[in-house]
Design an enzyme around this catalytic site. Sequence first.
Site, PDB file in Angstrom:
ATOM      1  N   ILE B 149       0.838  -1.198   0.000  1.00  0.00           N
ATOM      2  CA  ILE B 149       0.000   0.000   0.000  1.00  0.00           C
ATOM      3  C   ILE B 149       0.872   1.246   0.000  1.00  0.00           C
ATOM      4  CG2 ILE B 149      -1.675   1.311   1.339  1.00  0.00           C
ATOM      5  CD1 ILE B 149      -2.655  -1.402   2.473  1.00  0.00           C
ATOM      6  N   CYS B 150       0.628   2.119  -0.971  1.00  0.00           N
ATOM      7  CA  CYS B 150       1.326   3.400  -1.071  1.00  0.00           C
ATOM      8  C   CYS B 150       2.848   3.157  -1.056  1.00  0.00           C
ATOM      9  CB  CYS B 150       0.857   4.327   0.052  1.00  0.00           C
ATOM     10  SG  CYS B 150       1.348   6.034  -0.181  1.00  0.00           S
ATOM     11  N   GLN B 151       3.566   3.744  -0.112  1.00  0.00           N
ATOM     12  CA  GLN B 151       5.007   3.500  -0.056  1.00  0.00           C
ATOM     13  C   GLN B 151       5.297   2.010   0.158  1.00  0.00           C
ATOM     14  OE1 GLN B 151       7.075   4.693   3.524  1.00  0.00           O
ATOM     15  NE2 GLN B 151       8.804   5.504   2.340  1.00  0.00           N
TER      16      GLN B 151
END
Lengths: 348, 358
Positions: B149-151
Amino acid sequence: MAQGSDDFEALARQYWGAWGDALRGVTPQAGSGAGMQGFRDALGAWTNAASGGQGGFDNVLGHFNRQNGDWFARMQQVAAQFAGREHGAQDVAKAWQRALGGNPFQGLLQGMRGPGLEGLEQWSEAAAPWLQNVRNEAASTLGMPAFGFAREHQERLQGLGQAQLRWQDALSAYNALMATTSQDAYARFEAKLAEREEPGRQLGSVRALFDLWVDAAEEAYADTALSTEYRKAYGELVNAQMQLRASGQAIAEQAANLLGMPSRTELDSAHRKIAELERQLRRMQRRAEADEAMPAPKPASKPAPAKQTPASKAAKPAAKNTSARSRVGKPVKKAAARKPAKPAARKR
Amino acid sequence: MDAFGPLNITAESLAEEANKVQRKLEAGIGTLRAMDEVDFGVTAREEVWRDGKTVLYRFRGEREPTAEVPVLVSYALVNRPYMVDLQADRSLVKGLLERGEDVYIIDWGYPDRSDRFLTLEDYIERYIGGAIDHLRKAHGLDAVNLLGICQGGVFSLCYAALNPHKVKNLITMVTPVDFHTADNMLSNWNREIDVDLLVDTLGNIPADMMNLTYLMLKPWRLFAQKYVGMVDILDDKRAMEDFLRMEKWIFDSPDQAGEAFREFNTQFFQQNRFVTGGAKIGEREVHLGLVEMPILNIYAEQDHLVPPDASRALRDLAGTDDYTELSFKGGHIGIYVSGRAQKEVPQTIHDWLAKRAR
C-alpha cells in the site's frame, strides 16, 4: 466541569444575543460583542467544557478552536453585510478580502503549528531583536574571515547569522508567492460568486459561502503548488530552515561538549556502526541461506545471464501493447514475442 | 423574498444558522463528555514473528481461512497497521478474512533515533524479506501473496523485483511508480529540497513534519473546512467516534528513519528511478521488468497524494503478462475506509487471488 459548560452557555448567549440585536439593526456594529472576539471567547469556553471528556480530544478540539474560531465569525460578519440588501459578486468578494486581509494563505499556514513544529519559530522569535540587529548593521560582516584562538567559534556564530538571514529571505519570498496566490484566490472567488448571481444558484447560508471560498482558494493554491516557481520557493524555504537548524545544533553541540555531555553526533556515530554491522551480518546470512537453498542445476533450465536485464521495460525496445491490458477481471496475456529476455534464475 | 445577488441570505436565515451552530456546540459538550475511549484496530491478531521493532501479525477472523496462500500486507512507513482495520465496518482486513483469505501484516513500529540508520535495504530485504521467509516456512510454500500500500507498494515492487520467486501474486494499492507525473504535488515540492541537509540536520524525519506536508496539499480543506464541518456532527456520538478514529488514522504517524527517507526521496521522488532506471536496494539494482508474477494494481481516481497516472505507469514497466487494474472511485484514504471501498476492494482482491490460487 459544570463550570466550563456554564461559561460556554453564558458567553454563547451573550454572543448570539449580540448578533440578534445587531441583525435587527441589519449589520453588527464594532464593539457590539458580536465580533470575532466574542465568538472566540465562547468557543474557548466550549473547548474547555468539551475537553472535560477523554484526553484524546485535545488535539482535535485544539484544531477545531484554532481554525473554526476565526472562520465562522468572519463568515458571519461578511454575510451579514449583504443580508437582505442588493449586492454583486464584487461586493461580496471585496468584503471577504477586507475580512481576511491580503494574504490569508500566510495566516492559514502559520496556524499549522503543532508539537515538534514550534521550535524554530519560537527560537526565531526569541532571537528576533539580535537578528534584526544583524540584518541592519552586520550583514556584510558575517562573511568576513575570523582570526585567532576563537575563530572557529566565531565562524559558527557567523554561520548562524547568515543562516538566519537566508531563512528570513526564503520566508519572505514564500510569503510573497502566497500573497500572489491569495489575490488569485480572491479573483476566482469573485468569478464563482458571479456564477451564483442567477436565481436558483444563489448561496443560502454562511457555510455555503465559506465552501465556495474554499473551492476558489484550493484551485488557486493547486495551480501555484504545482508550478516550478513554488518548487523553488518551497525548496529554498526548507533548505534555509535546515541550514538554520544545523547551525544552531552545531553551536549547541559545542556547548554540550564543554559540559562533558554526549552529543548527537557521537550517538549517531555509534548507531551508524551498529546498523552497518547488522546489515553486513544479514547480507552474509542471506547469501549463506541462498547458497544452501540453491538446487543442483537442471539440464532443462535456461542459463543465467551474466548481467541483469535493463533497468525497466520502458528502456527496452519492445514496449508492451498497453491496449492489451485490461481492467478488473479481464487480464490479457501479452504477446510472447514482445516479451524481453529474462534471467532464468528468476523462476522456480 | 426577492434575490439581490449571489447571496440569498436574510437576517432571519443568518440568525437561524447561527442558532443552529450554537445548538450543535451545546450538544457537542454532552456528546464529547459521554464518549468512551475510541477504539481502533478491531480484528484479533497474534504476533508470529519479530525483528527489532518490526512485528509480523496474523489476523484471526471468525472463520478459518480457506485460502492456501497467505497475503502479507505492507503499508507506508508513515502509517500504522490499523489503517486497514480501523473499525468493524471499515476494515479491509475484515473483508478479506470474511472471504477466506489468510491475512498477515507487518507493523513497522515507531523508529527512534537509534533506528536513524535503517536503510531501504533493511525495510525491504530484512523486514519484508524476513516476514516472507517466515511465512514461506510456516506455510510450507515457495511463495506467498504480497499486498503493498502506497510507499509499502513501492517496497513490495522492489522486493518482488529482487525476489520474484518468493512472491506468488502481487497487489499494489495507491502505489506511486512514476513519481514525475505533472499532477504530483508532493514530487514537485521534493525536487529542490536538499535531502542530505534535511536528514543530516534532523536525523529521523518527525512525523509532525510529514503530516504538515500532507495537510499542505489541500490546506483549506484539511485545516479549515474539515473542522468547520465538524460542527454538523457534534450532536452525533457515532459520527464523532468515526471522526476521531480518522483523526487517529491520519495523525498517529511514526517518525521516519532518516537514511531510509534519504534513499526513498532521492531515488524515487527526485530521480524517479523506477522509470529512469537504476534504483538500488542495498547492493542490488531493481528492475521492474523482473516483476513477472500476476499483478493487481488498485488506484484511486481522486487520489491527491498518488495521482492515478503515477500508479498506472506500472502497466508499462512491470514484466508480468498477467496485469489487472482496479480504478476505484474515491480518494487516497477513502480507498480503505469508505463504504464503497468495503464493497469493492476486498471482493476484487479475493476474486482476483482465487483465480490465481493454483
